[in-house]
Design an enzyme around this catalytic site. Structure first.
Site, short mmCIF file in Angstrom:
data_model
loop_
_atom_site.label_atom_id
_atom_site.label_comp_id
_atom_site.label_asym_id
_atom_site.label_seq_id
_atom_site.Cartn_x
_atom_site.Cartn_y
_atom_site.Cartn_z
N THR A 126 -11.66 -2.80 -5.35
CA THR A 126 -11.25 -1.86 -6.37
C THR A 126 -11.34 -2.48 -7.76
O THR A 126 -11.28 -3.69 -7.90
CB THR A 126 -9.79 -1.52 -6.03
N VAL A 180 -6.81 7.89 2.11
CA VAL A 180 -6.54 7.63 0.68
C VAL A 180 -5.77 6.32 0.61
O VAL A 180 -4.82 6.12 1.35
CB VAL A 180 -5.72 8.78 0.06
N GLY A 181 -6.21 5.45 -0.29
CA GLY A 181 -5.57 4.14 -0.39
C GLY A 181 -4.58 4.06 -1.54
O GLY A 181 -4.20 5.07 -2.14
N THR A 204 -5.66 -4.74 -6.07
CA THR A 204 -6.94 -4.59 -5.40
C THR A 204 -6.79 -5.20 -4.01
O THR A 204 -5.90 -6.00 -3.77
CB THR A 204 -8.08 -5.34 -6.13
N GLY A 205 -7.70 -4.81 -3.12
CA GLY A 205 -7.64 -5.37 -1.77
C GLY A 205 -7.02 -4.39 -0.79
O GLY A 205 -7.10 -3.17 -0.99
N1 GLY Z 1 -7.17 -1.14 -2.80
C1 GLY Z 1 -8.12 -0.17 -2.53
C2 GLY Z 1 -8.06 0.44 -1.24
O1 GLY Z 1 -7.40 -0.07 -0.32
O2 GLY Z 1 -8.67 1.46 -1.05
#
Ligand code: GLY
Length: 317
Positions: free
Chosen positions: A178, A207-208, A229-230
């Protein structure tokens, strides 16, 4: 008058110089963050955001994005959006033009984008498709234990292979994930934006954290802003971005606030563990980041920067 400041995650350097230019010309942090992320979303060499992002398990690119304003805690987000190259702009439109809501997903988000005249586009580039197919081909179907895969339809074998691959995918190498951008403008306003194509081979509709306030994105002008991110499922479960901001509220530096929040997320049980990273700025413009492994950086531009600088993140290991 506040000093101008922008930080971003790995690969945000595709957008941060233009974002800083907007701030230097007296533009707002909101405008700068949106512009910076549009440039990242349009960067075809980046396979984790916008056009060229790696697709889900069905081979479709689905995008998540959000934007949050520190003074009002106004928040807009979209999730699982297909065929629109700049989800960050749709997220901003949700915040500004649909203030009775904060998050739209899937078909509803696409209908909303259509209603505002956002341009549709093919997001799956030939390069991303080739990468996606190649990685699927690398899955030995025989590796699916206990299943008579030869007797199955090709379609079912394919789905099982994709699921198997999702398990194998994390953690993986390279500059991935991300993109976050956090900006502070001349008036002291702080805005945080996040954009992603999410986990490659994710379940359609997944959805993250990038769309969820408090998980992947949080901004509160009184204490600061943070983004992740991650592995988004960890920051969703840990409320990580909000935890970072709460840590700063209690006096921690941006770096320590990120480090402590990641330590909490690390303790969550998770069979699909992959790294989580975060970065933050405090209300008075100090900044920092943390990551699961050594060698991770975040990107910085200040008023006097001629180009993006890369600063180390404090490593958990
Ligand atoms: N951090 C982005 C996701 O897990 O989609």
């Amino acid at each position: 008058m506040s000093e101008l400041l922008i930080i971003g995650s790995e690969r945000s350097e595709a957008g941060i110089p233009a974002a800083m230019e907007i701030l230097r010309r007296g533009g707002s942090a909101l405008e700068a963050v949106e512009r910076g992320l549009i440039l990242c979303e349009d960067n075809l060499a980046d396979h984790y955001v916008g056009t060229g992002g790696l697709p889900n398990a069905r081979g479709e690119v689905e995008l998540d994005a959000s934007i949050m304003v520190g003074s009002s805690r106004a928040f807009g987000a979209v999730g699982a959006v297909k065929n629109f190259p700049n989800p960050i702009s749709i997220a901003r439109a949700v915040m500004e033009k649909l203030p009775q809501h904060a998050l739209l997903v899937g078909q509803g988000a696409e209908d909303f984008a259509d209603s505002l005249g956002f341009k549709r586009a093919e997001l799956l580039t030939p390069e991303a498709k080739a990468l996606w197919l190649q990685q699927l081909k690398d899955v030995p179907v025989e590796s699916i234990e206990g299943e008579n895969t030869k007797a199955m339809t090709g379609d079912l074998r394919y789905r099982l292979a994709a699921i198997e691959l999702v398990k194998k995918f994390a953690p993986h190498e390279g500059p991935w994930g991300t993109i976050n951008i956090i900006a502070r403008d001349r008036t002291g306003e702080i805005v945080c934006g996040v954009s992603t194509s999410g986990y490659p081979y994710k379940h359609p509709g997944r959805v993250g954290d990038s769309s969820i306030p408090g998980a992947g994105n949080y901004a509160d002008i009184r204490y600061g802003a943070a983004a992740c991110t991650g592995r988004g499922e960890l920051s969703l479960r840990g409320g990580t971005a909000r935890t970072v901001v709460e840590n700063m509220r209690h006096g921690m530096s941006a770096e320590d606030a990120c480090f402590e929040a990641l330590k909490e997320a690390r303790n969550l049980p998770d069979d699909f563990r992959a790294e989580l990273r975060c970065l933050a700025i405090t209300a008075d413009g100090h900044h920092g980041g943390a990551a699961g492994m050594e060698g991770s950086t975040y990107t910085l531009m200040t008023e006097s920067s001629t180009q993006p600088e890369f600063r180390p993140r404090k490593a958990l290991l």
